[in-house]
Design a protein around this motif. Structure first.
Motif, PDB file in Angstrom:
ATOM      1  N   UNK A 117      -8.941  16.788  -6.141  1.00 12.08           N
ATOM      2  CA  UNK A 117      -9.054  15.660  -5.072  1.00 12.08           C
ATOM      3  C   UNK A 117      -8.191  16.318  -3.799  1.00 12.08           C
ATOM      4  N   UNK A 118      -8.085  15.239  -2.800  1.00  8.81           N
ATOM      5  CA  UNK A 118      -7.177  15.789  -1.826  1.00  8.81           C
ATOM      6  C   UNK A 118      -5.871  15.669  -1.986  1.00  8.81           C
ATOM      7  N   UNK A 119      -5.335  14.778  -3.051  1.00  3.27           N
ATOM      8  CA  UNK A 119      -3.856  14.780  -3.427  1.00  3.27           C
ATOM      9  C   UNK A 119      -3.539  16.103  -3.939  1.00  3.27           C
ATOM     10  N   UNK A 168       0.912  -1.331  -0.002  1.00  2.17           N
ATOM     11  CA  UNK A 168      -0.003   0.071  -0.258  1.00  2.17           C
ATOM     12  C   UNK A 168       0.951   1.138  -0.011  1.00  2.17           C
ATOM     13  N   UNK A 169       1.859   1.231   0.863  1.00  4.56           N
ATOM     14  CA  UNK A 169       2.760   2.345   0.802  1.00  4.56           C
ATOM     15  C   UNK A 169       3.335   2.551  -0.395  1.00  4.56           C
ATOM     16  N   UNK A 170       3.959   1.421  -1.124  1.00  7.94           N
ATOM     17  CA  UNK A 170       4.581   1.583  -2.575  1.00  7.94           C
ATOM     18  C   UNK A 170       3.519   2.308  -3.558  1.00  7.94           C
ATOM     19  N   UNK A 171       2.374   1.706  -3.541  1.00 11.61           N
ATOM     20  CA  UNK A 171       1.363   2.270  -4.362  1.00 11.61           C
ATOM     21  C   UNK A 171       0.958   3.815  -4.146  1.00 11.61           C
ATOM     22  N   UNK A 172       0.748   4.137  -3.011  1.00  8.90           N
ATOM     23  CA  UNK A 172       0.618   5.670  -2.649  1.00  8.90           C
ATOM     24  C   UNK A 172       1.613   6.534  -3.025  1.00  8.90           C
ATOM     25  N   UNK A 173       2.720   6.014  -2.834  1.00 13.17           N
ATOM     26  CA  UNK A 173       4.096   6.938  -2.895  1.00 13.17           C
ATOM     27  C   UNK A 173       4.139   7.057  -4.363  1.00 13.17           C
ATOM     28  N   UNK A 185       5.089  20.187   0.880  1.00 11.61           N
ATOM     29  CA  UNK A 185       5.197  18.803   1.749  1.00 11.61           C
ATOM     30  C   UNK A 185       5.990  18.008   1.140  1.00 11.61           C
ATOM     31  N   UNK A 186       7.109  17.053   1.614  1.00  9.33           N
ATOM     32  CA  UNK A 186       7.542  15.953   1.087  1.00  9.33           C
ATOM     33  C   UNK A 186       6.714  15.028   0.385  1.00  9.33           C
ATOM     34  N   UNK A 187       7.228  14.167  -0.402  1.00  7.45           N
ATOM     35  CA  UNK A 187       6.284  13.110  -0.825  1.00  7.45           C
ATOM     36  C   UNK A 187       5.850  11.975   0.357  1.00  7.45           C
ATOM     37  N   UNK A 188       7.008  11.726   1.296  1.00  9.25           N
ATOM     38  CA  UNK A 188       6.618  11.021   2.365  1.00  9.25           C
ATOM     39  C   UNK A 188       5.616  11.513   3.390  1.00  9.25           C
ATOM     40  N   UNK A 189       5.396  13.025   3.426  1.00  9.16           N
ATOM     41  CA  UNK A 189       4.488  13.405   4.253  1.00  9.16           C
ATOM     42  C   UNK A 189       3.190  13.430   3.456  1.00  9.16           C
ATOM     43  N   UNK A 190       3.199  13.577   2.274  1.00 10.39           N
ATOM     44  CA  UNK A 190       1.970  13.453   1.602  1.00 10.39           C
ATOM     45  C   UNK A 190       1.364  12.104   1.398  1.00 10.39           C
ATOM     46  N   UNK A 191       2.267  10.996   1.216  1.00  8.74           N
ATOM     47  CA  UNK A 191       1.825   9.715   1.516  1.00  8.74           C
ATOM     48  C   UNK A 191       1.148   9.501   2.611  1.00  8.74           C
ATOM     49  N   UNK A 192       1.912   9.908   3.904  1.00  8.28           N
ATOM     50  CA  UNK A 192       1.148   9.469   5.047  1.00  8.28           C
ATOM     51  C   UNK A 192       0.221  10.141   5.269  1.00  8.28           C
ATOM     52  N   UNK A 193      -0.163  11.391   5.035  1.00  3.45           N
ATOM     53  CA  UNK A 193      -1.639  12.024   4.984  1.00  3.45           C
ATOM     54  C   UNK A 193      -2.576  11.365   4.369  1.00  3.45           C
ATOM     55  N   UNK A 194      -2.384  10.802   3.079  1.00  2.00           N
ATOM     56  CA  UNK A 194      -3.323  10.058   2.251  1.00  2.00           C
ATOM     57  C   UNK A 194      -3.501   8.962   3.022  1.00  2.00           C
TER      58      UNK A 194
END
Length: 452
Positions: A219-221, A196-201, A231-240
């Motif tokens: 959308x929210x992204x 899931x993390x890899x897909x969202x990232x 925001x970093x990619x990691x922060x955006x992925x974590x929020x999603x």
């Protein structure tokens, strides 16, 4: 100030209270609330409270005196470190909050899609009896994936279903094996989490490479990528990830409880259908058939962006509020003390856990007349005191999507009553299951479309 621990049951000499709690969680809490009062200890680290003032105090002091319960395998850092780790999510909340307000264009724009998703899922049952919770997980998963990712949502609902299945063993169990033990449930959790993390990232990076987010955002992204400073990619992925998980299991549990009430109360269902038909008729241009509707009841102009459906569907909203009162999906709420802190007559230590129990607070006769009676007529006249009504929590970590969730639940209650005859002969026997989220256990229903 009494520095001693709150009173509580002694439990087994070796296992403590774990076995008794796992056997009957609601019964355990009711029994010891009766025996020890509004605050009682579970063990040397965990305290339960059924005092709305203390529950409100703890929830509103989150991010200052308390932090939220860590996710499985989130690490063993000190509570203060956990509070620091929450800073990126708190920033993401501030970025997202305007986009998920009740009247926000992105939320109102989802109304028609949400109803279409609901119809698609229930129509596929073709009137055959099916287990309700998986259906509602499908509805909620598709809806929250579209809200977060728009046209890029394909495949994400399936990932959410896999995440939900991987988390269930942890929610059902009162203990957690260390991450280094290669148990089947640990391996499954890490496998699903990684996928899931890899897909969202990947989705975040692809959208960022595509250029500036559109205005207005789709959308929210888009909202997260447009934040400044970036925001970093990691922060955006974590929020999603957080929004997707929060918008999946909890709304699905609430929808399942709504279906149970509709199945058990044909008179109420008829009243909801009448309310929906009146709204549809009042908003139909010239009193004619809705364009493109093919005779099928539609969500109404008040649900496609021109206004709040809850204001136009007061009975449906009252039903939802009463369902959330009697069967709150988040039936307990855990906070961990970051430092020594006063808690009523006691003093908590860093690392102590406080579990507030909305399920019992919502059924306490001190705050609710006839608390065990399902009575939508108590809304909207009732004005719950702070801490006495907590379906979405309270304080700085109150559910970010509370307004959007209440909107969609109201739409669902109204639309299901208007569009389907719900048949669930065993609805009364489908008692709420007390695990990670509260929902009727094993509820099965058949959704027979109403002839136009």
């Amino acid at each position: 100030m009494d520095p001693a621990r709150p009173p509580g049951p002694r439990g087994h000499w070796l296992m403590g209270n774990a076995a008794a709690y796992e056997k009957d969680r609601a019964g355990f809490l009711r029994r010891h609330h009766r025996d020890y009062g509004d605050v009682f200890s579970f063990d040397e680290r965990i305290v339960f409270t059924v005092d709305p003032r203390l529950a409100h105090q703890v929830l509103t002091a989150t991010n200052r005196d308390y932090v939220t319960e860590p996710a499985p395998f989130a690490g063993s850092s000190a509570p203060g470190d956990a509070g620091e780790a929450a800073r990126p999510w708190m920033r993401a909340r501030r970025v997202l909050r305007p986009a998920v307000a009740d009247a926000a264009p992105m939320v109102t724009g989802m109304d028609g899609r949400f109803v279409a998703i609901l119809d698609d899922v229930l129509d596929r049952t073709a009137g055959r009896e099916a287990e309700v919770l998986p259906l509602m997980l499908d509805v909620a998963g598709r809806a929250v994936a579209e809200l977060c990712l728009g046209e890029d949502a394909a495949g994400v609902p399936d990932l959410l279903a896999a995440v939900n299945a991987a988390l269930l063993p942890f929610e059902d169990a009162g203990y957690q094996l260390p991450a280094w033990i290669p148990s089947p449930r640990n391996r499954r959790f890490f496998r699903v989490h990684r996928r899931t993390s890899e897909t969202l990232t990947g989705l975040v990076r692809a959208r960022r490479r595509a250029g500036a987010a559109l205005t207005p955002p789709r959308d929210l992204l888009d909202v997260l990528l447009a934040a400044g400073p970036a925001m970093s990619d990691g922060a955006v992925t974590s929020a999603l990830w957080t929004v997707l998980i929060g918008g999946h299991g909890v709304p699905a549990a609430a929808l399942t409880s709504v279906v149970r009430e509709l199945a058990m109360r044909p008179d109420l269902t008829a009243a909801l259908a009448h309310e929906a038909a009146r709204l549809d008729e009042a908003e139909r241009p010239g009193g004619g058939e809705r364009p493109g509707g093919g005779g099928r009841p539609g969500p109404g102009r008040g649900t496609d962006g021109a206004g709040c459906p809850r204001a136009r569907l007061p009975l449906a909203e009252a039903v939802v509020h009463e369902v959330l009162r009697l069967c709150p999906p988040a039936w307990t709420m855990t906070r961990v003390a970051c430092a020594a802190v006063d808690f009523g007559r006691w003093r908590l230590r860093p690392g102590d856990e406080v579990l507030s129990i909305p399920y019992l607070i919502h059924r306490d006769p001190r705050w609710w007349p006839d608390p065990d009676v399902f009575d939508p007529s108590r809304w909207p006249a009732v004005r719950p005191a702070p801490g006495t009504y907590l379906p979405f929590g309270s304080g700085p970590r109150r559910c970010l999507g509370a307004a959007a969730a209440l909107r969609q639940l109201t739409l669902a209650a109204s639309h299901i009553a208007r569009r389907f005859h719900v048949r669930a002969p065993d609805a009364a026997a489908a008692e709420p299951a007390f695990c990670g989220r509260l929902a009727p256990a094993g509820l099965r229903a058949a959704f027979h479309p109403v002839e136009p």
